[in-house]
Design a protein around this motif. Structure first.
Motif, PDB file in Angstrom:
ATOM      1  N   GLU A 157      43.495  35.343  38.700  1.00  0.00           N
ATOM      2  CA  GLU A 157      44.942  35.108  38.675  1.00  0.00           C
ATOM      3  C   GLU A 157      45.292  33.856  39.473  1.00  0.00           C
ATOM      4  O   GLU A 157      46.118  33.049  39.063  1.00  0.00           O
ATOM      5  N   ALA A 216      50.032  36.164  36.462  1.00  0.00           N
ATOM      6  CA  ALA A 216      49.027  35.950  35.431  1.00  0.00           C
ATOM      7  C   ALA A 216      49.064  36.991  34.335  1.00  0.00           C
ATOM      8  O   ALA A 216      49.312  38.166  34.580  1.00  0.00           O
ATOM      9  N   THR A 217      48.806  36.550  33.161  1.00  0.00           N
ATOM     10  CA  THR A 217      48.801  37.463  32.029  1.00  0.00           C
ATOM     11  C   THR A 217      47.411  37.651  31.454  1.00  0.00           C
ATOM     12  O   THR A 217      46.946  38.768  31.301  1.00  0.00           O
ATOM     13  N   THR A 267      43.479  36.801  31.743  1.00  0.00           N
ATOM     14  CA  THR A 267      42.405  36.230  32.548  1.00  0.00           C
ATOM     15  C   THR A 267      41.205  35.809  31.705  1.00  0.00           C
ATOM     16  O   THR A 267      40.272  35.219  32.224  1.00  0.00           O
ATOM     17  N   ARG A 268      41.255  36.102  30.407  1.00  0.00           N
ATOM     18  CA  ARG A 268      40.150  35.660  29.548  1.00  0.00           C
ATOM     19  C   ARG A 268      40.047  34.147  29.533  1.00  0.00           C
ATOM     20  O   ARG A 268      38.983  33.571  29.410  1.00  0.00           O
ATOM     21  N   ASN A 302      37.782  33.224  32.222  1.00  0.00           N
ATOM     22  CA  ASN A 302      36.392  33.576  31.935  1.00  0.00           C
ATOM     23  C   ASN A 302      35.741  32.579  30.985  1.00  0.00           C
ATOM     24  O   ASN A 302      34.628  32.101  31.229  1.00  0.00           O
ATOM     25  N   ARG A 304      31.706  39.672  42.426  1.00  0.00           N
ATOM     26  CA  ARG A 304      31.985  40.834  41.581  1.00  0.00           C
ATOM     27  C   ARG A 304      33.274  41.551  41.962  1.00  0.00           C
ATOM     28  O   ARG A 304      33.539  41.805  43.126  1.00  0.00           O
ATOM     29  N   GLY A 305      34.096  41.796  40.929  1.00  0.00           N
ATOM     30  CA  GLY A 305      35.312  42.552  41.147  1.00  0.00           C
ATOM     31  C   GLY A 305      36.451  41.724  41.711  1.00  0.00           C
ATOM     32  O   GLY A 305      37.585  42.181  41.771  1.00  0.00           O
TER      33      GLY A 305
END
Lengths: 507, 228
Positions: free
Chosen positions: B172, B184-185, B187-188, B191, B215-216
């Motif tokens: 975000e 944020a809407t 998050t892809r 990625n 991670r996480g």
């Protein structure tokens, strides 16, 4: 390996074969023993008849021999008797045959003679037979065992007669016939019968087993195919040959599978078609909507130069376009659920941060309207963050819509495997009996009531679907005038299920 | 004047976009077919491309690939479907950002501004991340004297991470810093771009040393100068 009891319960082949084998054992046993007893008594009767005839003729010959002899003293008598006992004539079937002589008790001491041939124990002659022989003049017989002094024992028939020596008195005269031959025959017959019985039982058992197997095989095949069909392997069919009942089972079964496959693929096509339609409609709607939206924005931006009514219209236009848009988005989401086309994108996520973020997003102002009670440490969960966010957003906006200027409490509580998020408002609430209806599409607690913030009416329904995708649940409590409590509970780890609920919706 | 190329087969939408963008002070070229983009692109050399996914002639994803072969210009995809495959395909083809129709024109303009500003303002310093040197004046990435070509967005993403070496950025946070998103809407976006970036700068993208996954939480910069 199955235990016999389990095999008995689960296998029809085992059960039927077992039953038939048990029944045939009983039947063969009954038949066999009847046959054996008939045969054995027949053989015995024949031997008895022959033995009596033989004994009578032996007795007659001995009587004749005695009648021609002279007996001055015991020595002479002993000589004669020894002669008789020494070589008992063989029977014509050359079975052992022994002879025994006992003097009656009233015979003079000088002429007393007791003796047996071939070292036969005199006790071999039963006392009961000796008594009846002494009392009557007729031929008597009885079954006994020949016991020799060296310990040999043979089954036998003993036949008793009298001998008379004139001037001296009477003697008991026994001829003993061995039944060894008969006994051997009988045991041979018994063995054969037993062998035949066992063979027959085995034959029946095996025949039944294979017949049943053959009969059952198509049924097992059907069961296997049905199982595969259930798993979704719709192309599988039963093999069958011929035109018998089994073949007709196979035929009908395959017919069923074909029709099932057609139905399913028809439904699949329908679902795909619907999905396509929804997707196309969405595309077709979105582009003009974008244009409308931009146009309205341009108009809205210049509203100050309009007359008040036109300016107000521009405001209404823009707010309704927004509402139309969110309705379109929600409808698309619902249709995705209906078409079961919703895809989960699982990520390891800190639920506490997610909830905080969502609250900020729904209600960015800093006044203390929403009070969050959450652990200080992160709660890591495997979820689709977009969906969980949407659930929380729906629950929180719902609470804001109905809070009636009271605070909203949000709690996050975790257990080892589950986590609950409770959203409690103290506003208008709803009738507890309506709790199931809340999740129905476009359901309004009071249809006559004015819509306050213009939710789409799909929010809770979508939230519930999202929760279900996570194997989660949404519990709800509410009372008119006292507010409402919505609790989302999800398993923390992908593939888990809810075993306990950290927060109960009931207060 | 900043020139924007708008590629959309819907003439009304394209015209409307033209009105809005002209109103925001941009010079706008309109294209209606996918196969007409490249000709105009080379002659006009726009500062930013707004590209619809569904196009006659050549679809938006293909057009995007063609543009990337010749230019690192910011590309914002416009998608009517909002379906995952569409969006991801567009991003993987090299788009920097995407907007799902019906988008808010104000947000579109805001995001375009972020893309344009980032690609124009330069900070007068050198940064190091992993074994890479980021030269913000030359706007280049150098590993062992070799220049690695990045899109402006990828450059911005790398700079954002390198500027605060110790910080773990959530997706975000990256969205709002690099893309200029409000709360944020999606998050892809992050990625996909991190993956693209890694494939360009990491020696072994399977075992990243420059952009490290936490991670996480999100991502952080690798230690400067660390050998791979």
């Amino acid at each position: 390996m199955k235990t016999p009891l389990k095999a008995w319960r689960s296998s029809l082949v085992f059960r039927v074969t077992g039953t038939i084998v048990a029944l045939s054992i009983i039947l063969i046993w009954l038949l066999g023993s009847a046959l054996f007893s008939r045969v054995s008594s027949g053989i015995f009767d024949e031997k008895l008849k022959l033995s009596i005839l033989d004994a009578q003729s032996t007795a007659r010959n001995t009587q004749i021999q005695l009648s021609f002899s002279k007996y001055q003293d015991k020595a002479a008598l002993t000589l004669v008797f020894d002669d008789i006992l020494a070589l008992p004539p063989k029977t014509y079937e050359s079975a052992a045959k022994e002879v025994a002589v006992f003097s009656f008790s009233n015979i003079e001491k000088t002429f007393k003679f007791d003796g047996t041939s071939n070292q036969l124990n005199p006790n071999s002659i039963p006392i009961s037979l000796r008594e009846t022989t002494r009392k009557t003049n007729t031929t008597q017989w009885e079954r006994t065992n020949m016991v020799y002094l060296d310990g040999r024992v043979e089954p036998a028939i003993v036949v008793g007669n009298d001998l008379t020596i004139s001037g001296v008195g009477k003697y008991e005269f026994y001829v003993i016939f061995s039944l060894a031959q008969q006994e051997k025959t009988m045991s041979l017959i018994f063995n054969y019968l037993l062998l035949a019985g066992v063979a027959l039982t085995l034959l029946i058992g095996l025949t039944t087993y294979f017949a049943m197997r053959r009969l059952i095989a198509p049924i097992q095949d059907a069961a296997r195919v049905a199982e595969e069909l259930t798993k979704g392997n719709l192309d599988l069919r039963m093999d069958f040959q011929g035109e018998d009942e089994i073949a007709s089972l196979g035929y009908s079964f395959n017919e069923m599978a074909v029709s099932l496959q057609q139905q399913i693929s028809r439904l699949e096509n329908l679902s795909k078609l619907q999905q396509r339609f929804v997707s196309d409609v969405s595309h077709e709607l979105r582009t003009p909507l974008t244009t409308i939206r931009m146009a309205s924005q341009v108009i809205f931006a210049t509203r100050d130069s309009f007359e008040p009514t036109v300016a107000r219209s521009a405001e209404l236009l823009i707010s309704q376009i927004e509402r139309f848009e969110s309705l379109l988005t929600d409808l698309l989401e619902v249709s995705r659920f209906d078409a079961q086309a919703a895809v989960m994108e699982i990520e390891e996520t800190d639920l506490v941060a997610l909830v905080k973020e969502t609250i900020d997003y729904v209600h960015p102002s800093q006044d203390r309207m929403i009070i969050l009670q959450a652990p200080n440490s992160p709660i890591m969960v495997d979820v689709d963050p977009r969906r969980i966010k949407r659930i929380i957003r729906n629950l929180v906006s719902n609470a804001i819509d109905h809070r009636e200027n009271n605070n909203i409490d949000i709690r996050i509580v975790e257990t080892e495997n589950e986590v609950s998020i409770g959203v409690r408002d103290y506003g208008s609430g709803f009738n507890y009996t309506d709790r199931k209806m809340l999740f129905e599409r476009f359901w309004r607690a009071d249809s006559s009531r004015a819509r306050s913030t213009g939710g789409t009416g799909l929010g809770l329904s979508i939230a519930l679907e999202d929760a279900k995708l996570h194997q989660g649940e949404i519990d709800v409590w509410g009372e008119r005038g006292k507010g409402a409590h919505f609790v989302l509970t999800i398993p923390k780890f992908a593939g888990g299920s809810i075993e306990s609920k950290p927060i109960s919706a009931q207060l | 004047m900043t020139s924007i190329m708008v590629v959309d087969d819907d003439q009304d939408l394209a015209e409307m976009l033209g009105i809005v963008l002209t109103g925001a002070g941009y010079e706008v070229d309109l294209v209606n077919r996918g196969d007409e983009v490249m000709a105009l692109f080379t002659s006009q050399n726009p500062d930013l491309v707004l590209l619809d996914v569904m196009l006659p002639g050549l679809n938006g994803v293909e057009v995007c690939k063609l543009i990337r072969e010749v230019s690192m210009v910011p590309i914002v995809m416009l998608s009517a479907k909002g379906d995952k495959q569409d969006v991801v395909a567009g991003l993987e083809a090299g788009a920097d950002d995407y907007m799902v129709k019906p988008f808010d024109p104000l947000e579109l303009v805001a995001r375009m501004k972020v893309r344009l500003r980032r690609s124009m303002t330069e900070v007068n310093s050198e940064l190091f991340i992993g074994n890479l040197k980021i030269d913000q004046i030359e706007h280049s990435i150098i590993r062992d004297g070799q220049v690695i070509a990045l899109t402006r967005l990828e450059f911005d993403l790398l700079v954002a991470l390198a500027k605060e070496p110790g910080r773990v950025f959530s997706r975000e946070a990256l969205l709002s810093e690099v893309w200029g998103y409000r709360p944020a809407t999606d998050t892809r976006l992050v990625n996909v771009h991190i993956q693209r970036l890694r494939s360009k700068i990491e020696l072994n993208p399977e075992d990243p040393k420059i952009i490290i996954t936490v991670r996480g939480v999100g991502y952080k910069a690798g230690v400067p100068g660390s050998s791979q």
